[in-house]
Every structure is written in structure tokens, then in C-alpha cells.
Write an enzyme that holds these catalytic residues in place. Sequence first.
Site, PDB file in Angstrom:
ATOM      1  CD1 TRP A 477       8.520   3.349 -62.565  1.00  0.00           C
ATOM      2  CD2 TRP A 477       6.377   2.878 -62.936  1.00  0.00           C
ATOM      3  NE1 TRP A 477       8.069   2.639 -61.492  1.00  0.00           N
ATOM      4  CE2 TRP A 477       6.752   2.333 -61.691  1.00  0.00           C
ATOM      5  CE3 TRP A 477       5.063   2.685 -63.384  1.00  0.00           C
ATOM      6  CZ2 TRP A 477       5.868   1.606 -60.892  1.00  0.00           C
ATOM      7  CZ3 TRP A 477       4.186   1.960 -62.584  1.00  0.00           C
ATOM      8  CH2 TRP A 477       4.585   1.438 -61.353  1.00  0.00           C
ATOM      9  CG  ASP A 478      13.343   8.315 -63.140  1.00  0.00           C
ATOM     10  OD1 ASP A 478      14.144   7.364 -63.021  1.00  0.00           O
ATOM     11  OD2 ASP A 478      13.710   9.493 -63.354  1.00  0.00           O
ATOM     12  CG  MET A 479      13.040   3.002 -58.635  1.00  0.00           C
ATOM     13  SD  MET A 479      14.160   1.687 -58.406  1.00  0.00           S
ATOM     14  CE  MET A 479      13.607   1.064 -56.848  1.00  0.00           C
ATOM     15  CG  ASN A 480      15.729   9.055 -60.172  1.00  0.00           C
ATOM     16  OD1 ASN A 480      16.521   8.774 -61.051  1.00  0.00           O
ATOM     17  ND2 ASN A 480      14.593   9.674 -60.412  1.00  0.00           N
ATOM     18  CG  ASP A 548      20.049   9.662 -66.217  1.00  0.00           C
ATOM     19  OD1 ASP A 548      19.043   9.609 -66.939  1.00  0.00           O
ATOM     20  OD2 ASP A 548      19.982   9.752 -64.978  1.00  0.00           O
TER      21      ASP A 548
HETATM   22  C1  DGJ Z   1      16.621  10.285 -63.841  1.00  0.00           C
HETATM   23  C2  DGJ Z   1      16.234  10.049 -65.260  1.00  0.00           C
HETATM   24  O1  DGJ Z   1      17.018   9.060 -65.835  1.00  0.00           O
HETATM   25  C3  DGJ Z   1      16.299  11.349 -66.030  1.00  0.00           C
HETATM   26  O2  DGJ Z   1      16.050  11.145 -67.378  1.00  0.00           O
HETATM   27  C4  DGJ Z   1      15.316  12.301 -65.424  1.00  0.00           C
HETATM   28  O3  DGJ Z   1      14.018  11.810 -65.604  1.00  0.00           O
HETATM   29  C5  DGJ Z   1      15.614  12.495 -63.950  1.00  0.00           C
HETATM   30  N1  DGJ Z   1      15.706  11.254 -63.259  1.00  0.00           N
HETATM   31  C6  DGJ Z   1      14.560  13.342 -63.306  1.00  0.00           C
HETATM   32  O4  DGJ Z   1      14.680  13.408 -61.950  1.00  0.00           O
END
Ligand code: DGJ
Length: 726
Positions: A477-480, A548
Site C-alpha cells: 500500500w503506497d502513498m507518493n 526507497d
Molecule cells: C514508491 C515506492 O516506495 C517504491 O518502492 C515503488 O513502489 C514506487 N513508489 C512505485 O511508484
Amino acid sequence: MAIIVKDGCFKLDTKNTTYAFHITKFGFLMHTHYGAKVSDVNLDYVFPLVRNRSYINSPAEDTGMVLNLTDAPQEYSGFGVGDFRTTALRIRHNDGSRAADLRYCDYEIIDGVVQPEKLPCATLNDAQNVQTLKITLKDSATDVYVNMYYTVYEDTDVITRFNEIINKGNTPVYVEKAASLQLDLFNRDYDLVQFEGRWAQERHMKRAPLASGTQGFVSRRGTSSHNHSPFFCLCEHSATETAGGVYGFHLVYSGNHRTEVEVAQFDNPRVLMGINDEGFCWKLDGAEKFTTPQAFMTYSADGFGAMSRNLHKFIREQIFRPKWKGVRRPLLINNWEATYFDFDQQKLIDLATTAGKLGIELLVMDDGWFGHREDDKTSLGDWVPYKKRLPAGLKPLAEGINNAGLKFGIWMEPEMISEDSDLYKAHPDWVLEIPGRGRSIGRNQYVLNLVNDEVKEYVVGAIFGVLESANIEYLKWDMNRHLTEVYSATLSADSQGEAYHRYVLAVYEILDRVITKFPNLLIEHCSGGGGRFDTGMLYYSPQIWTSDDTDAIERLDIQHGTSFGFPITSMGSHVSAVPNHQSGRVTSMSMRANVAYSGTFGYELDINKLTDEEREMIKAQTAFYKENYDIINNGDYFRFAKNDHFVSWGFATPDRKEMLIFFVQLEGGPNGSDAFVKLNCADNAVCYKDIESGKTYYGDTLKNIGLCFPLTQGERKAYCKHFKAE
Ligand code: DGJ
């Protein structure tokens, strides 16, 4: 008994610590001690009533001015009535006044835990000796009450705290600030230790002596953030890994947070930790209550190492849900750094086929499998398989991965929406925004307004739909990006100050519903790496992508900092390709694995592009990790050394019969020498055998002289030594 109440004095004892306060004249609660265990219950001599000082204030009825509220070590401070320091509670009343004058009403002792409603928190997993003290305070002029809950975990030396603010009056009040934890100390002889950072460099430890005035850190990003972990320590100036008084404090929360340490006029520090009050305001109509997130704290008289081990044990045993307690989680491969957006079903199955032969147990398909996502500009919100990559959907892919002997995991970023998406075309108004303003953009995407129930239900439905469509056993479950223009048309004008917190509550509700419906699902939390690395998240699932940055040398700082507050088993750590994609650095395969072993271990590179020799190394590494899973994930963790030349850390079983020691030499140089690492985890009387060389040492030798590692010329080197009792 963990909690003793006598003559208006309250004493909360754990195995090694005491927390104490008492009711003083006029009903104020005064803090007297938090630290090593003491026997006396009545500690009121610590804060004598009369202080002969000018410019102090006393409560209205204290005409003789015997109580100096200005400097008193209060247990939970109000606002505007004589305490000029930063205070725990600030209330705006219906007439526009801001004041809180908190006086003691009542107490109750409850066996077991009391949990804050709808919030992640510590539980009662297996805990035997646990009691909760509930204290009720009341504002002297209104019907605003505060319930403070202290749960005492005797065996782990941890006390949890949270507060409820209740409006029993008929007119609304507005809670503008409500700390989860206050701790007033008596002198400033402490260092503040915080864990600060940025994307790809999270939780670097910073230590500085307390200075006069206010110091601390906040998040205003809507998440706990890469910048400031909602965890910190206070320690004696002389504290080391093995000696000296150290406090550790955690906020169980994943949104905006604030930690303040104000060293006031007589060098008396006040510690506050809770939701960040900037932009926060919670309206309470009559009979409504606001519940703060939970905080927890520990104290060790034996340095940082023992403080961390208290917290690690507590988080593993009381924050993780029983489902994951001590359970072995799969060793994974993630395709992100292996393929980025350049993959299809066959490529993933090929990756899984090779991975299966090397002892890897789970393949996680990362970003790019949905909508028409070719890059990070489109499709968030459209959680349907991208035909080009997965022509027949998720099911055949999952079957292919399963046939290769691996579990299948999937990536989602459920809180986000791309402008180029079907979801946006249908619901452009679902974006978090303030009408009449532009929407700031981060990573080409917007944040969904989860405060709106309709949006929240869509997200729940989308996650359920994906998880039901195939045999998916793992969700990353990501959140960017972070929250901006935080406003919701579903809230009234005077409730907009609730939006940030309501967003976090919605995330918690969704997580709760997902794990209730899919109780066997393992979630890997992630926010651009470690941007939401907090105990709030760990309550829902026990692992988080630490950063990351997968470079082994960078990870030494990140994992070292994170280890102060978080158990090793919560930290996702992978072996990736070289040159490293974040730093450009080249390190050996052995170095990368020796660093990544200290976490939830996995791989993040194209193993089909490796040489046979490298693949054989992976086979040996996965076997090593499986063999040592228990000591790494459930054992006791020790930091031995960290300097410009080398870093060393390790693990010991609770009975100290086995030790696993890691050592990384940072830079080679001329005139090779030796580094001696004193293994303070060794048991003096045990004779240990180095499994590799067969050489034996007594524990006191390893502890007092140390284990010797060569510092040699050439590239950086990593070593692992395994000892077992003879
Ligand atoms: C940020 C995550 O930390 C990465 O590992 C990867 O899943 C990217 N997003 C994908 O957009």
C-alpha cells in the site's frame, strides 16, 4: 500491583520504572517522577507548594498565592490561566474565549487495557500484568472534562497514554490543541534525540543538548513523513548504548504530529507530543468527545540499547496483531527496481520461476499493472488490469506465479487519483481541494478526499475488487505525495479544522475493513519508501518499506536510526542492483545481503540478468536468512558500534545461547589495523563457538575485549559471525 493510589498520590510501577504524580491544593495534578523505580508513594516533597518568586501566577481562589502555576510540573496543562509554557490543552469556547483550567475530579483503576476508539493502539496480546488508570479532570468554569488513560505494561516497562476531551455542556466548544502526552521534568540536563530525514534518507539520528526555549519537530504533510518520525528520545548527556538514563516516546499516529520540548525559565523542560495543532480544530457539540491518538513511553537506566529493546518487544507483542506475532513472513522479490514500468505477465512469471529456484517465496508486482499506466502520469484510481501487460487479468498471472511456487502480491496506491484516469473523468470533484484555489500537484497526481464517505466507499470497493479477483496474499500500500488544500465540502465551515485528522481516521477505517475481510492478507505499508513509518501503521500490519534508498551504505544510517524506535522485523530491506539506482554506488553482493538481512529481507533486481555465480549466492543468502529468521526477527537487537570506519550490530536469543553479529568496514585505507567490537549481548559465563571457524571464546572475553575484525585495504567489506553456546 502496577498502580498504587494513596493519600492523593498516584504511583505507576513497571518492573524497572516509576511514574508518579499527586493531587495538590486546589485540585491540580502535579507530576513528581518518571524514571528508575522508587519505593515511596508520596513524593510531594519534589514539588513544594510555595516558591518565593516574582512574576508567578496562582489560581483565582489561591489568594495567599501558595501555588506557583507558572512553574508547576503539571500532569496535563490547560491554557490561559497562569501557566505560560506551551500547554497540552487549548479550548476555544462558544463566547470566543480560550481557556482551560483543569482540576482533578476522580480516578478509576481498570484491569487490562482501555483503547482509544477508532484509533490504532497497543492491545492486550498475551500481556499478563497490565492495569489502566483513568483520571478525570474538569475545566473549573465549564462542563468540559478530560479523561486521561495510563495503561501500565509492567513486564515491558512501557506506559501508554491517551486522553478524551468531553463536552458535557449545551453549547459547542472547539478543541484547538490536545496533546497525547505531557511530561514535565525538573532539570534540563538532557539531550533531545530525534530521527530526521528526507526522501531516501529517512530517520537519521540527531542528538543535541536541550537549549532554553522551545525545540522539537512537526509534520504538516498529512502523514507522519520522511522528515520527522513521530518517535524521539530524551537522554542524559552521558548516556551511551549501555549506560545512562534514556526515555523513548512514540506517538501511535500516521498524520500531522508535533513534539515540543520547552525549557522554561527555571530550566524546567516540558515535553508535549500529539497531533499537530497547526490548522487543527475539532468542534464538540454537547455530549461529544474527542479522543487523542495514543502515545507510549519507556525509560531505561541502562542506555539506548535497553530502551530500544523495550520498545521492540512492546511493539512486537502489543502493537502487532496476534495474527503476525512471531509468525514467519515470506521472503520476497519486488519487480520495481527490476523492471520499473517495463513488464508484462510473462516477464513476471519468468522472474518468479527463477526466484522459486533460489528460495524466494513471494513475488510482488509493483506499480504499472492497472489502467493504461506507462509512467507515473496516469491511471491512479482505475484499479483494473492494464490489458497490454495483463491481457487476461490478474488471475492467470497469480496462477502463473503460484505455479512457480511463489505467493503473489500486488501494489496499490489507493488514496490517489491521476487526472488522466476514468475515475477523474467521472468524479473530478473527489480530489482534495479548496474551492476557488488551484490544486497543487505532487508526482503528477492528486489526493482523494477520503473525508467524503462516498469517496472512502469507492476506495474500499476498489481494494476489495482487486483482492477478490485473484489469489493475492500480499498488498503493498503506497502513498507518493502529501496532502495539500485540505478541505472537504462534506464538513461545515466550523469543522474544516477536522479535515486532516478525519483523513487519517478514514485511512485507518479502510485498513481495518481490508484486514477484517482478508484476515490472512499481509500488507506492506509504504509511502515513497519510509514516509509513513510509524506505529499507527504497524498496528494494521507488521512491515513497512523502510526507504526507497536500497544502497547498502545509505541503509546503514537509515536502518540504524530506525532501529532506535522500531523492531528490526518491521523494516523492509532488499538487495538491489549495482550501481545502486539511488546513489550510483557499487557494493558487493555480500555487503548488500549482510545489510539487508537485518529486516524483512527480499530482493529488488532482475535476477534473470545475473550471472550463475550471483544466483548461487542468492540461493545461499535465502537459505541463511531462513535459517536465522527467528533470531533476526524475534531476537534481541544490539548496536555495538557506528563510526567513520565501521558499523557493527547484532542479535542474541533471549537466553543468550546464540548470537549473530554483523560488521561493515566502511572505507579501506593504508596500514591495515584491527577493530575490536565489544559484544555486550554475550553472557559472561557461556562458552561460545564461532560456527565458521570453530574457535571458542567465553562471553566475558567477547564482552570485555571484544571480537576482532580486520580493517583492510580495498573495497568496503561486510562480515557476519554466528556464535552458539558450546
Ligand atoms: C514508491 C515506492 O516506495 C517504491 O518502492 C515503488 O513502489 C514506487 N513508489 C512505485 O511508484
